[in-house]
Structures are given as structure tokens and as C-alpha cells.
Design an enzyme around this catalytic site. Structure first.
Site, PDB file in Angstrom:
ATOM      1  N   CYS A  32       6.256   3.694 -48.538  1.00 36.37           N
ATOM      2  CA  CYS A  32       6.817   2.357 -48.605  1.00 36.37           C
ATOM      3  C   CYS A  32       6.507   1.778 -47.170  1.00 36.37           C
ATOM      4  O   CYS A  32       5.773   0.924 -46.835  1.00 36.37           O
ATOM      5  CB  CYS A  32       7.957   2.215 -49.103  1.00 36.37           C
ATOM      6  SG  CYS A  32       8.480   2.617 -50.785  1.00 36.37           S
ATOM      7  N   PHE A  74      19.592   4.369 -40.104  1.00 39.85           N
ATOM      8  CA  PHE A  74      18.321   4.228 -39.702  1.00 39.85           C
ATOM      9  C   PHE A  74      18.275   4.061 -38.258  1.00 39.85           C
ATOM     10  O   PHE A  74      17.457   3.692 -37.452  1.00 39.85           O
ATOM     11  CB  PHE A  74      17.641   3.146 -40.286  1.00 39.85           C
ATOM     12  CG  PHE A  74      17.130   3.149 -41.551  1.00 39.85           C
ATOM     13  CD1 PHE A  74      15.899   3.555 -42.133  1.00 39.85           C
ATOM     14  CD2 PHE A  74      18.361   3.184 -42.630  1.00 39.85           C
ATOM     15  CE1 PHE A  74      15.671   3.985 -43.295  1.00 39.85           C
ATOM     16  CE2 PHE A  74      17.588   3.429 -44.016  1.00 39.85           C
ATOM     17  CZ  PHE A  74      16.632   3.670 -44.370  1.00 39.85           C
TER      18      PHE A  74
HETATM   19  P1  NAD Z   1       3.903   6.049 -57.955  1.00 41.79           P
HETATM   20  O1  NAD Z   1       2.415   6.205 -57.276  1.00 41.79           O
HETATM   21  O2  NAD Z   1       4.742   7.078 -57.960  1.00 41.79           O
HETATM   22  O3  NAD Z   1       3.860   5.514 -59.455  1.00 41.79           O
HETATM   23  C1  NAD Z   1       3.009   4.472 -60.096  1.00 41.79           C
HETATM   24  C2  NAD Z   1       2.634   4.789 -61.353  1.00 41.79           C
HETATM   25  O4  NAD Z   1       1.994   3.720 -61.920  1.00 41.79           O
HETATM   26  C3  NAD Z   1       1.567   6.036 -61.505  1.00 41.79           C
HETATM   27  O5  NAD Z   1       2.005   7.242 -62.208  1.00 41.79           O
HETATM   28  C4  NAD Z   1       0.357   5.514 -62.159  1.00 41.79           C
HETATM   29  O6  NAD Z   1      -0.279   6.349 -62.873  1.00 41.79           O
HETATM   30  C5  NAD Z   1       0.975   4.201 -62.840  1.00 41.79           C
HETATM   31  N1  NAD Z   1      -0.041   3.160 -63.540  1.00 41.79           N
HETATM   32  C6  NAD Z   1      -0.943   2.603 -62.288  1.00 41.79           C
HETATM   33  N2  NAD Z   1      -1.645   1.372 -63.079  1.00 41.79           N
HETATM   34  C7  NAD Z   1      -1.276   1.579 -64.491  1.00 41.79           C
HETATM   35  C8  NAD Z   1      -1.422   0.913 -65.595  1.00 41.79           C
HETATM   36  N3  NAD Z   1      -2.401  -0.030 -65.540  1.00 41.79           N
HETATM   37  N4  NAD Z   1      -0.884   1.238 -66.605  1.00 41.79           N
HETATM   38  C9  NAD Z   1       0.290   2.158 -66.623  1.00 41.79           C
HETATM   39  N5  NAD Z   1       0.447   2.850 -65.625  1.00 41.79           N
HETATM   40  C10 NAD Z   1       0.008   2.750 -64.295  1.00 41.79           C
HETATM   41  O7  NAD Z   1       4.510   4.507 -57.234  1.00 41.79           O
HETATM   42  P2  NAD Z   1       6.021   4.717 -56.805  1.00 41.79           P
HETATM   43  O8  NAD Z   1       6.311   5.189 -55.688  1.00 41.79           O
HETATM   44  O9  NAD Z   1       7.049   4.742 -57.907  1.00 41.79           O
HETATM   45  O10 NAD Z   1       6.033   2.962 -56.579  1.00 41.79           O
HETATM   46  C11 NAD Z   1       5.817   1.838 -57.331  1.00 41.79           C
HETATM   47  C12 NAD Z   1       6.079   0.683 -56.520  1.00 41.79           C
HETATM   48  O11 NAD Z   1       7.427   0.618 -56.232  1.00 41.79           O
HETATM   49  C13 NAD Z   1       5.109   0.348 -55.347  1.00 41.79           C
HETATM   50  O12 NAD Z   1       5.183  -1.072 -55.251  1.00 41.79           O
HETATM   51  C14 NAD Z   1       6.212   0.940 -54.347  1.00 41.79           C
HETATM   52  O13 NAD Z   1       6.081  -0.093 -53.162  1.00 41.79           O
HETATM   53  C15 NAD Z   1       7.526   0.326 -54.928  1.00 41.79           C
HETATM   54  N6  NAD Z   1       8.557   0.984 -54.441  1.00 41.79           N
HETATM   55  C16 NAD Z   1       8.530   2.442 -54.134  1.00 41.79           C
HETATM   56  C17 NAD Z   1       9.832   2.953 -53.847  1.00 41.79           C
HETATM   57  C18 NAD Z   1       9.507   4.717 -53.660  1.00 41.79           C
HETATM   58  O14 NAD Z   1      10.569   4.994 -52.858  1.00 41.79           O
HETATM   59  N7  NAD Z   1       8.582   5.277 -53.841  1.00 41.79           N
HETATM   60  C19 NAD Z   1      10.989   2.235 -53.414  1.00 41.79           C
HETATM   61  C20 NAD Z   1      11.005   0.713 -53.607  1.00 41.79           C
HETATM   62  C21 NAD Z   1       9.952   0.118 -54.097  1.00 41.79           C
END
Ligand code: NAD
Length: 434
Positions: free
Chosen positions: A263, A252
Site C-alpha cells: 500500500c 507509526f
Molecule cells: P491482492 O492482490 O491480494 O488481491 C486482489 C485480487 O483481485 C487477486 O486475487 C486478483 O486475482 C483479483 N482480481 C483481479 N482482477 C479480477 C477480476 N477481474 N475478477 C476477479 N478477481 C480479480 O490485493 P489486496 O492486497 O487485497 O488489495 C486490494 C485493494 O485494496 C488494492 O487497491 C489495495 O490498495 C487496497 N488495500 C489493501 C490493503 C492491504 O493491506 N493489502 C489495505 C487497504 C486497502
């Protein structure tokens, strides 16, 4: 163990698949029917190296299923992971409406003891909120535990990060939940993964504290890059030498157009607002955000200078649009912000990204011409901007590139190329901090 993972995005899909790989029975739930249909056809809704093969293997073994039926999935599970989005709300705070919605559905379908775990990144106090929501709305008075198991995976290396994490953080309320979750992560004991078991609110803070610190390293080296440009030092060497100090570490410390993705931008803002709500002023995080917000403007200044001061009417080739390589994720991508600013400034934009096609179809940029490869994108360009460091851009055929562009100008926002080599090859080269 029977597990339900709610939210089949970057985190939920990888988490569910990897838990199935550990030998558990996993149901991944999403409310978007099209996503579930895609998965049921054996296709991936996201690009993540290694994911497709692992999904196929576990579906075939009968350990991994996809559904939109959250009710049934909750009823069948001992552990329910909440992995839905927690996007930035209008006030900068994390929008917890998806988490709340899931907590209410869990309450309505609580048919036996369950551990309800947040995988999503959530502010301190969310665990207590989930507990209250379930207590207030449950139809049957079954016991349950709330836990926090923040996820640290990186898109593009998500499987590796899940299977070989630096640590696993388990925030628990009681010994039962602790034992169940430690059992779930037992396969990682074999590779001696440190497991930090703590209370729920501490686990919630660990995630924000970690992301804000990583964002700090990026903004820090970006400011040092600005300084290097003024004093004619080479930030590349500065960061390498800094990184060799084990107290600092090399990760980083790559200067560039600033952090992006789904994020860091939202998490730094969320932790700032969370702290403000508790009368704490996180001055360092505030500065980190300010520095990052200024990055795209600074990159635009570099591009403008490189094309001779005026962008209107110039053709600019943008290579790489995702927020980092090996993902198809365009969320908060600095490359996309640059593309938008170029269009606003009246430039003709020709762009290429190896994996962003489907994501771009959802967020089209009518003014920009999205090309089929890097060389087509470079045709007639007054400047080639290397915005995201996909591997294939590290070994461009420079002679071919030179023959295609209108003017041999490269703005290397990721410091992929050696300035001297580029000058020898006949390019006018601009990097970051060197
Ligand atoms: P994303 O948007 O790719 O996926 C979230 C999914 O949740 C979507 O497909 C959405 O349709 C679904 N969803 C929402 N409400 C729902 C419900 N009531 N029932 C069923 N499905 C539902 O998000 P992401 O990137 O996977 O991130 C998810 C969480 O993890 C966030 O809080 C993010 O900050 C955290 N996070 C993400 C990463 C990353 O690299 N993307 C890494 C660590 C933590």
C-alpha cells in the site's frame, strides 16, 4: 443482504468473510481459479491470523461461497464490492485496468438495481469513471449507484481492524446507496464506530490522504533517527516522548528500514501523480518518498560497516522477510530489498521467515539459502540482520545464537533489542538512531 466481493486477496477475502460474519450472504469471486479451489478445499491462500476459523464457520453456515463465476455473482447481488488490485503503473499512477474490467462486467450483467462500491484504493475520479463505464456498456437500463468505501485494515490484524475499525468511510451519490451501506455496517453501530458519510470523490481522497500521512510519520521519524545517530541521541526515547503527546500519538513513530508493503509505496506515488495531473505539487509527499527510497541504502551502509566494510564473501543472516510481522506478504518488503542488495554485493545470505515460505516459492531468490528456523539461519554468520520484527525474534536465545554465529554482530533494523543488554551478552550491536 446478498453481496458479491470481486477480488479475493487480502482485502476482498477479509471483507467478504466479515460481512458473512455479520449475517449477510456473500459470494467472493476471483479470476484465479487456483485461489478459489484452495478456498473450496478449506485452505487459506494467504496467512492472516483468525481468518481460517471465521471462513470455516461462515462456509458451514451457508453464508459464504467462493467462485470464479463473476457473471452469476453480479446478477445475484444487491451490493457489488470491487476489491481487486490497483497496483502501481509504469508511470507511478494507479493502474485501474482491473477495476475497469470489473466495471465492464458489471455493466454487461446489470439485471436490477445495484450499489457498486470500490473497496480498492483508487484515485479521485474513479467513481465517475466507473459510472461512465457502466452507463456506456450496460445492456439493460437498470439504475445503479456508485459508492466508495475505502478499506483501512492492516495485514496481520485485518479481522480485528475490520470488526473494530476506528471509522468507516462511505462515499455515496444518493440516499438509497447511503441507506443500504449504513445498513450493511449496522453491527458496528453497537460498538459506536464513527461512520463518515460523504460524497464519492471525498471518500477516495480520504484513503490516499490517510496513507500518505502515515507514510509521512514513518519517513519523519526515520530522518530524526539519522539525526540522533549523528548527535548521539536515542531515537527510541525521542519517539516515545513525542508519542506521549496526544496531539502526535505513538503510532507509526518506529524508525527502521522504511515503509514497504502493497500500500504505502504505491499509494504515496499514486497520490503524487494524481495531484500532478491536477497541477498540484505535493511537496511533502514527494519528500516522504525520497526519504523512504534512501532507507535501504542506509541500512546497507550499517550492515557493511558492521561486518568491517566489505560484504563480498561474508555470510549474512537475515531474520524476517515479510514487509511486517504476522503476514506472508513480500510485496515491496524492505527486508527483501536488503536481501537482494546483499546478494548483489557478493554476500552469502542465509535467511528465515516464519510465514513467507509459499510467497518465496513464487518469487525465489536462488542465491539465498532459506533456512528452517532462526538458529539454522544464524550458523556461521558474520552478521545477523533483524529485518522484520516477528515476535519470535524478540526473545531469541542469545547464548545459543552467539554459539552459532562466526562473529557476534547484530544489526537490529527494528530496534527490538536493548543495545546495552546486547553488549553485555557479548554482541557488537547496531540499531537505528541510537
Ligand atoms: P491482492 O492482490 O491480494 O488481491 C486482489 C485480487 O483481485 C487477486 O486475487 C486478483 O486475482 C483479483 N482480481 C483481479 N482482477 C479480477 C477480476 N477481474 N475478477 C476477479 N478477481 C480479480 O490485493 P489486496 O492486497 O487485497 O488489495 C486490494 C485493494 O485494496 C488494492 O487497491 C489495495 O490498495 C487496497 N488495500 C489493501 C490493503 C492491504 O493491506 N493489502 C489495505 C487497504 C486497502
Amino acid at each position: 443482504m446478498n453481496i458479491c466481493v470481486v477480488g479475493t486477496g487480502y482485502v476482498g477475502l477479509v471483507t467478504g468473510t466479515c460481512f458473512a460474519e455479520f449475517g449477510n450472504h456473500v459470494v467472493c469471486v476471483d479470476k484465479i481459479a487456483a485461489k478459489i479451489e484452495t478456498l473450496e478445499r478449506g485452505e487459506m491462500p494467504i496467512y492472516e491470523p483468525g481468518l481460517q476459523a471465521m471462513v470455516e464457520r461462515n462456509v458451514k453456515a451457508g453464508r459464504l461461497k467462493f467462485t470464479t463465476d463473476l457473471t452469476r455473482s453480479i446478477e445475484d447481488a444487491l451490493v457489488v464490492f470491487i476489491a481487486v488490485g490497483t497496483p502501481q503503473g509504469n508511470d507511478g499512477r494507479a493502474d485501474l485496468s482491473f477495476v475497469q474490467e470489473v466495471a465492464r462486467t458489471i455493466a454487461h450483467n446489470l439485471n436490477s438495481y445495484k450499489v457498486v462500491v470500490t473497496k480498492s484504493t483508487v484515485p479521485a475520479g474513479t467513481g465517475s469513471m466507473i459510472r461512465k463505464t457502466i452507463e456506456d456498456n450496460r445492456k439493460e437500463k437498470h439504475a445503479f449507484s456508485v459508492a466508495s468505501n475505502p478499506e483501512f485494515l492492516r495485514e496481520g490484524a485485518a479481522i480485528e481492524d475490520f470488526m473494530r475499525p476506528n471509522r468507516v468511510v462511505l462515499g455515496v451519490e444518493d440516499e438509497t446507496a447511503s441507506a443500504i451501506l449504513r445498513d450493511l455496517y449496522r453491527p458496528l453501530y453497537l460498538i459506536e464506530t464513527p461512520i463518515v458519510v460523504t460524497d464519492v470523490v471525498t471518500a477516495e481522497v480520504i484513503k490516499y490522504a490517510s496513507n500518505a500521512f502515515l507514510a509521512t510519520k514513518i519517513s519523519y521519524i526515520n530522518e530524526m533517527a539519522d539525526l540522533c545517530e549523528r548527535v548521539h541521541a536515542d531515537v527510541h526515547v525521542v519517539s516515545r516522548a513525542m508519542g506521549l503527546d496526544r496531539r502526535i500519538g505513538p503510532k507509526f513513530l518506529h524508525p527502521g528500514p522504511g515503509y514497504g508493503g502493497s500500500c504505502f509505496p504505491k499509494d504515496t506515488r499514486a497520490v503524487l501523480e494524481l495531484a500532478r495531473d491536477h497541477d498540484v505539487d505535493l511537496r511533502i509527499v514527494r519528500a516522504v518518498i525520497e526519504v523512504n527510497d534512501a532507507r535501504v541504502g542506509k541500512m546497507m551502509d550499517k550492515i557493511r560497516t558492521a561486518v568491517g566494510g566489505e560484504l563480498r564473501g561474508k555470510t549474512v543472516c537475515v531474520l524476517g522477510l515479510t514487509f511486517k510481522p504476522n503476514t506472508d506478504d513480500l510485496r515491496e518488503s524492505p527486508a527483501m530489498a536488503i536481501l537482494d542488495r546483499l546478494l548483489e554485493a557478493g554476500a552469502r545470505v542465509r535467511a528465515f521467515d516464519p510465514e513467507a515460505g509459499a510467497a518465496l516459492a513464487r518469487e525465489p531468490r536462488p542465491g539465498a539459502e532459506i533456512c528452517r528456523d532462526e538458529y539454522t539461519a544464524a550458523e556461521g554468520a558474520n552478521a545477523v540482520v533483524l529485518a522484520t520484527e516477528w515476535n519470535q525474534f524478540r526473545s531469541l536465545d542469545l547464548e545459543r545464537l552467539r554459539s552459532l554465529v562466526a562473529t557476534p554482530v547484530i544489526v537490529d533494523l527494528r530496534n527490538v533489542y536493548d543495545p546495552n543488554v546486547m553488549r553485555e551478552k557479548g554482541f557488537r550491536y547496531t540499531g537505528v538512531g541510537r
